[in-house]
Design a protein around this motif. Structure first.
Motif, PDB file in Angstrom:
ATOM      1  N   THR A  58       0.864  -1.156   0.000  1.00 41.26           N
ATOM      2  CA  THR A  58       0.000   0.000   0.000  1.00 41.26           C
ATOM      3  C   THR A  58       0.908   1.215   0.000  1.00 41.26           C
ATOM      4  O   THR A  58       1.800   1.317   0.847  1.00 41.26           O
ATOM      5  N   GLY A  59       0.719   2.115  -0.961  1.00 42.83           N
ATOM      6  CA  GLY A  59       1.555   3.304  -1.057  1.00 42.83           C
ATOM      7  C   GLY A  59       0.737   4.555  -0.828  1.00 42.83           C
ATOM      8  O   GLY A  59      -0.382   4.675  -1.324  1.00 42.83           O
ATOM      9  N   LEU A  60       1.287   5.474  -0.032  1.00 47.58           N
ATOM     10  CA  LEU A  60       0.624   6.747   0.242  1.00 47.58           C
ATOM     11  C   LEU A  60       1.600   7.887  -0.001  1.00 47.58           C
ATOM     12  O   LEU A  60       2.799   7.756   0.245  1.00 47.58           O
ATOM     13  N   ILE A  61       1.068   8.991  -0.480  1.00 48.72           N
ATOM     14  CA  ILE A  61       1.844  10.215  -0.629  1.00 48.72           C
ATOM     15  C   ILE A  61       1.370  11.150   0.475  1.00 48.72           C
ATOM     16  O   ILE A  61       0.169  11.430   0.588  1.00 48.72           O
ATOM     17  N   VAL A  62       2.307  11.616   1.299  1.00 46.31           N
ATOM     18  CA  VAL A  62       1.987  12.447   2.451  1.00 46.31           C
ATOM     19  C   VAL A  62       2.693  13.791   2.296  1.00 46.31           C
ATOM     20  O   VAL A  62       3.899  13.841   2.026  1.00 46.31           O
ATOM     21  N   ASP A  63       1.947  14.878   2.487  1.00 44.44           N
ATOM     22  CA  ASP A  63       2.557  16.203   2.344  1.00 44.44           C
ATOM     23  C   ASP A  63       3.273  16.612   3.639  1.00 44.44           C
ATOM     24  O   ASP A  63       3.259  15.875   4.636  1.00 44.44           O
ATOM     25  N   SER A  64       3.887  17.794   3.620  1.00 44.59           N
ATOM     26  CA  SER A  64       4.715  18.241   4.741  1.00 44.59           C
ATOM     27  C   SER A  64       3.940  18.472   6.032  1.00 44.59           C
ATOM     28  O   SER A  64       4.521  18.498   7.107  1.00 44.59           O
ATOM     29  N   GLN A  65       2.634  18.634   5.940  1.00 47.37           N
ATOM     30  CA  GLN A  65       1.815  18.828   7.136  1.00 47.37           C
ATOM     31  C   GLN A  65       1.238  17.532   7.681  1.00 47.37           C
ATOM     32  O   GLN A  65       0.722  17.497   8.790  1.00 47.37           O
ATOM     33  N   GLY A  66       1.291  16.475   6.896  1.00 45.58           N
ATOM     34  CA  GLY A  66       0.755  15.193   7.335  1.00 45.58           C
ATOM     35  C   GLY A  66      -0.532  14.784   6.653  1.00 45.58           C
ATOM     36  O   GLY A  66      -1.140  13.778   7.021  1.00 45.58           O
ATOM     37  N   PHE A  67      -0.959  15.544   5.649  1.00 43.91           N
ATOM     38  CA  PHE A  67      -2.156  15.157   4.895  1.00 43.91           C
ATOM     39  C   PHE A  67      -1.802  14.061   3.897  1.00 43.91           C
ATOM     40  O   PHE A  67      -0.821  14.182   3.165  1.00 43.91           O
ATOM     41  N   VAL A  68      -2.601  13.009   3.854  1.00 39.95           N
ATOM     42  CA  VAL A  68      -2.432  11.963   2.853  1.00 39.95           C
ATOM     43  C   VAL A  68      -3.126  12.469   1.590  1.00 39.95           C
ATOM     44  O   VAL A  68      -4.334  12.687   1.579  1.00 39.95           O
ATOM     45  N   ILE A  69      -2.341  12.672   0.515  1.00 41.70           N
ATOM     46  CA  ILE A  69      -2.913  13.268  -0.691  1.00 41.70           C
ATOM     47  C   ILE A  69      -3.187  12.252  -1.798  1.00 41.70           C
ATOM     48  O   ILE A  69      -3.856  12.579  -2.763  1.00 41.70           O
ATOM     49  N   ALA A  70      -2.689  11.027  -1.641  1.00 42.53           N
ATOM     50  CA  ALA A  70      -3.005   9.955  -2.587  1.00 42.53           C
ATOM     51  C   ALA A  70      -2.706   8.620  -1.915  1.00 42.53           C
ATOM     52  O   ALA A  70      -1.792   8.523  -1.095  1.00 42.53           O
ATOM     53  N   ALA A  71      -3.471   7.599  -2.263  1.00 42.60           N
ATOM     54  CA  ALA A  71      -3.285   6.268  -1.695  1.00 42.60           C
ATOM     55  C   ALA A  71      -3.590   5.213  -2.753  1.00 42.60           C
ATOM     56  O   ALA A  71      -4.549   5.353  -3.513  1.00 42.60           O
ATOM     57  N   TYR A  72      -2.752   4.170  -2.796  1.00 43.93           N
ATOM     58  CA  TYR A  72      -2.911   3.094  -3.777  1.00 43.93           C
ATOM     59  C   TYR A  72      -2.635   1.734  -3.158  1.00 43.93           C
ATOM     60  O   TYR A  72      -1.741   1.586  -2.325  1.00 43.93           O
ATOM     61  N   LYS A  73      -3.415   0.754  -3.603  1.00 44.82           N
ATOM     62  CA  LYS A  73      -3.215  -0.649  -3.236  1.00 44.82           C
ATOM     63  C   LYS A  73      -2.519  -1.314  -4.413  1.00 44.82           C
ATOM     64  O   LYS A  73      -3.021  -1.272  -5.539  1.00 44.82           O
ATOM     65  N   GLY A  74      -1.366  -1.927  -4.146  1.00 45.70           N
ATOM     66  CA  GLY A  74      -0.606  -2.575  -5.202  1.00 45.70           C
ATOM     67  C   GLY A  74      -0.644  -4.087  -5.086  1.00 45.70           C
ATOM     68  O   GLY A  74      -1.592  -4.668  -4.550  1.00 45.70           O
ATOM     69  N   SER A  75       0.408  -4.722  -5.553  1.00 42.69           N
ATOM     70  CA  SER A  75       0.536  -6.174  -5.498  1.00 42.69           C
ATOM     71  C   SER A  75       1.405  -6.558  -4.294  1.00 42.69           C
ATOM     72  O   SER A  75       1.770  -5.707  -3.481  1.00 42.69           O
ATOM     73  N   ARG A  76       1.776  -7.798  -4.222  1.00 42.04           N
ATOM     74  CA  ARG A  76       2.595  -8.272  -3.106  1.00 42.04           C
ATOM     75  C   ARG A  76       3.973  -7.613  -3.081  1.00 42.04           C
ATOM     76  O   ARG A  76       4.576  -7.470  -2.031  1.00 42.04           O
ATOM     77  N   SER A  77       4.465  -7.168  -4.241  1.00 47.46           N
ATOM     78  CA  SER A  77       5.825  -6.626  -4.269  1.00 47.46           C
ATOM     79  C   SER A  77       5.958  -5.293  -4.993  1.00 47.46           C
ATOM     80  O   SER A  77       7.062  -4.886  -5.311  1.00 47.46           O
ATOM     81  N   SER A  78       4.845  -4.617  -5.246  1.00 45.82           N
ATOM     82  CA  SER A  78       4.969  -3.319  -5.910  1.00 45.82           C
ATOM     83  C   SER A  78       3.701  -2.495  -5.727  1.00 45.82           C
ATOM     84  O   SER A  78       2.634  -3.033  -5.446  1.00 45.82           O
ATOM     85  N   VAL A  79       3.871  -1.195  -5.909  1.00 47.50           N
ATOM     86  CA  VAL A  79       2.739  -0.283  -5.914  1.00 47.50           C
ATOM     87  C   VAL A  79       3.065   0.824  -6.896  1.00 47.50           C
ATOM     88  O   VAL A  79       4.231   1.199  -7.068  1.00 47.50           O
ATOM     89  N   ASN A  80       2.042   1.314  -7.589  1.00 48.99           N
ATOM     90  CA  ASN A  80       2.211   2.284  -8.661  1.00 48.99           C
ATOM     91  C   ASN A  80       1.260   3.448  -8.406  1.00 48.99           C
ATOM     92  O   ASN A  80       0.077   3.235  -8.198  1.00 48.99           O
TER      93      ASN A  80
END
Length: 188
Positions: A66-88
């Motif tokens: 699971t990959g998340l992009i977090v900004d400098s204040q702590g807001f999660v601005i994007a989230a993705y569910k990937g495979s067992r060994s990768s996320v895009n």
């Protein structure tokens, strides 16, 4: 990091990618609502440390990345569910610029793949985190005005070429990150 071969072989093949990067077309990831990861502290304030503590505890239990992009204040601005060994991050890879990526390693490896390091730099990230269920969270972040993510990834790839353990990789990252304008640590 699906447990195939040695740890270092897996780390050399794992992928964290954005749209237009090599391998991105073959790794579909599912966009998930970022709002489920928002973390408030002290009533109504967002806190980066509180966000990382909560979301990494949650995603470290996932059997897929699971990959998340977090900004400098702590807001999660994007989230993705990937495979067992990768996320895009697909079309939202541009959101990485100036922000921090956090993701999990279902294998339990509290270290980074070559692709983790390289992709973070190519997408303009200022840091990457890899949360694990039992081994803490690996943290690699910008420590200078001119971090050399690509050069570090290349040197790390050479280091991993002959098969290394996770502990050896952690030691190399800690000893060498400063040479590339980055810092590395494990958070427990």
């Amino acid at each position: 990091m699906g447990g195939r071969g040695s740890w270092s072989q897996t780390a050399r093949g794992e992928k964290l990618v954005g749209k237009g990067m090599p391998g991105s077309a073959s790794i579909p990831s599912q966009k998930i609502p970022a709002s489920q990861f928002q973390t408030l502290q002290n009533g109504n304030k967002v806190s980066k440390s509180a966000t990382f503590a909560r979301v990494e505890k949650e995603i470290s239990k996932h059997t897929y990345e699971t990959g998340l992009i977090v900004d400098s204040q702590g807001f999660v601005i994007a989230a993705y569910k990937g495979s067992r060994s990768s996320v895009n991050f697909g079309n939202e890879a541009g959101k990485v610029k100036g922000n921090i990526i956090t993701h999990n390693h279902p294998s339990g490896a509290a270290a980074f793949s070559v692709a983790d390091i390289s992709s973070t730099g190519k997408m303009g990230g200022i840091g990457i985190r890899a949360a694990t269920k039992n081994n803490g969270t690996a943290v690699l972040k910008k420590a200078s005005n001119n971090p050399e993510w690509g050069k570090m990834a290349k040197a790390y790839d050479s280091f991993l070429a002959n098969g290394k353990t996770m502990k050896q990789a952690q030691k190399w990252l800690a000893s060498n990150a400063g040479k590339y304008g980055l810092s590395f640590k494990i958070e427990r």
